[in-house]
Design an enzyme around this catalytic site. Structure first.
Site, PDB file in Angstrom:
ATOM      1  N   GLU A 286       0.982  -1.212  -0.025  1.00 10.79           N
ATOM      2  CA  GLU A 286      -0.059  -0.214   0.141  1.00 10.79           C
ATOM      3  C   GLU A 286       0.831   1.311  -0.004  1.00 10.79           C
ATOM      4  O   GLU A 286       1.926   1.223   0.101  1.00 10.79           O
ATOM      5  CB  GLU A 286      -1.005  -0.030   1.251  1.00 10.79           C
TER       6      GLU A 286
ATOM      7  N   ASP B 104     -10.072   0.743  -4.519  1.00 12.36           N
ATOM      8  CA  ASP B 104      -9.159   1.094  -3.377  1.00 12.36           C
ATOM      9  C   ASP B 104      -8.397   2.380  -3.524  1.00 12.36           C
ATOM     10  O   ASP B 104      -9.111   3.426  -3.929  1.00 12.36           O
ATOM     11  CB  ASP B 104      -8.312  -0.083  -3.368  1.00 12.36           C
TER      12      ASP B 104
ATOM     13  N   GLU C  81     -12.499  -4.614   9.479  1.00  6.49           N
ATOM     14  CA  GLU C  81     -13.315  -4.263   8.095  1.00  6.49           C
ATOM     15  C   GLU C  81     -14.801  -4.529   8.495  1.00  6.49           C
ATOM     16  O   GLU C  81     -15.450  -4.989   7.732  1.00  6.49           O
ATOM     17  CB  GLU C  81     -12.805  -4.907   7.218  1.00  6.49           C
TER      18      GLU C  81
ATOM     19  N   ASN D 279     -10.037   4.844   1.853  1.00  2.68           N
ATOM     20  CA  ASN D 279      -9.008   4.889   1.191  1.00  2.68           C
ATOM     21  C   ASN D 279      -9.077   6.320   0.344  1.00  2.68           C
ATOM     22  O   ASN D 279     -10.053   6.992  -0.035  1.00  2.68           O
ATOM     23  CB  ASN D 279      -9.295   3.822  -0.229  1.00  2.68           C
TER      24      ASN D 279
ATOM     25  N   ASN E  78      -4.882   4.084   7.368  1.00  5.02           N
ATOM     26  CA  ASN E  78      -4.865   3.644   6.098  1.00  5.02           C
ATOM     27  C   ASN E  78      -4.824   4.656   5.222  1.00  5.02           C
ATOM     28  O   ASN E  78      -5.970   5.351   4.940  1.00  5.02           O
ATOM     29  CB  ASN E  78      -6.121   2.803   6.149  1.00  5.02           C
TER      30      ASN E  78
ATOM     31  N   ARG F 173      -6.817   1.029  12.610  1.00  2.00           N
ATOM     32  CA  ARG F 173      -5.605   1.363  12.310  1.00  2.00           C
ATOM     33  C   ARG F 173      -5.714   2.719  11.102  1.00  2.00           C
ATOM     34  O   ARG F 173      -6.845   2.920  10.622  1.00  2.00           O
ATOM     35  CB  ARG F 173      -4.829   0.120  11.768  1.00  2.00           C
TER      36      ARG F 173
END
Length: 293
Positions: free
Chosen positions: A19, A197, A121, A147, A102, A100
């Site tokens: 990522e 994403d 999730e 995202n 991201n 977390r």
């Protein structure tokens, strides 16, 4: 009709959850969230270095005063590539230990934007934050998997993905950093297209969206029209950055996360880094100008 072209693997590492790619200091930087690793890859020399982070690391971004900032599950850390040291700065969402960090971006003003999400999730506990000299401020909330965000070259539009919902949102961005009116920019069928994403915006203001489970990256015009599609031999595409020596090479991170042994065997390049000619320049990689005390 949308253009279609393909990508080739350039670094074979089989990341669990690659990522956060950025092009900085003539190299590609990215993370493997689940392996707690920060990576630096120089395509010109094929030199590859990796550092162990003290927890799940969602992204790294360069700081104006040197070094880098890393977004870990435990909060923001200063990261020194010379020593490999991570120095804790501040916790965020300490009341949400299941969350977390991201994905992130830095806009032309040097403001850091980043997202949080439920690591399981499931819960809509994710938020998108803006960090500047005044404070770290939540600007969007109620998302399971955030995202983005990504900001246009003129600084007037912010894009972000509600990944589980299959929606890419476009938000009006005010001069002071406030997020105003929000509208759906692209809606996809996650069963057939995969999950949207990490989005990025190129120098022309077009939006590139990677698709986890969709085997591709798509480029959308500012009006939401599909302009191009890049197919990859890996199903879980997470994000791209446009940079490279020519400023027009796109690098894509991918993931093995969620693949059964059978699917993994059919995707030998899952989790690897891919490159393709974006045929357009990316935006500069901006440094974080200042963080709140």
């Amino acid at each position: 009709m949308a253009l279609t072209y393909s990508a080739e693997p350039v670094l074979c590492i089989g990341a669990t959850l690659g990522e956060g790619p950025i092009w900085f200091d003539d190299a590609l930087w990215f993370v493997d969230i689940k392996q707690h690793r920060v990576h630096r890859f120089d395509p010109a020399s094929s030199d590859h270095v990796a550092w162990s982070a003290p927890g799940q690391v969602g992204w790294v971004q360069p700081l104006a005063d040197g070094g880098m900032l890393a977004g870990l599950q435990s909060g923001l850390h200063r990261f020194d590539p010379e020593s490999g040291a991570f120095t804790f700065l501040v916790a965020h969402e300490a009341h949400l230990p299941g969350n977390r960090l991201n994905d992130s971006t830095v806009d032309a003003r040097g403001r850091l934007w980043f997202g949080s999400m439920d690591d399981a999730e499931q819960a809509p506990s994710g938020r998108i934050y803006r960090a500047d000299a005044a404070a770290v401020v939540p600007v969007i909330d109620g998302i399971v998997i955030t995202n983005g965000p990504a900001v246009t070259p003129d600084g007037r539009t912010l894009y972000h993905c509600d990944t589980l919902g299959g929606v890419v949102h476009a938000c009006v961005l005010e001069d002071d950093g406030r997020v105003a009116a929000t509208r759906p920019f692209v809606q996809v069928d996650v069963e057939s297209d995969g999950y949207p994403d990490g989005p990025v915006v190129d120098a022309e203001g077009y939006v590139w969206v990677s698709f986890f489970g969709g085997w591709c990256v798509r480029r959308y015009a500012p009006d939401g029209r599909l302009d191009a599609e890049v197919r990859l031999p890996a199903s879980n595409v997470t994000k791209i950055v446009i940079g490279g020596p020519d400023g027009r090479t796109a690098y894509a991170t991918t993931a093995t996360k969620g693949l059964s042994p059978e699917k993994r065997a059919r995707q030998p390049h899952a989790g690897d880094i891919f490159a393709f000619d974006a045929q357009v320049a990316g935006q500069p990689t901006y440094r974080i100008a200042i963080l709140p005390a």
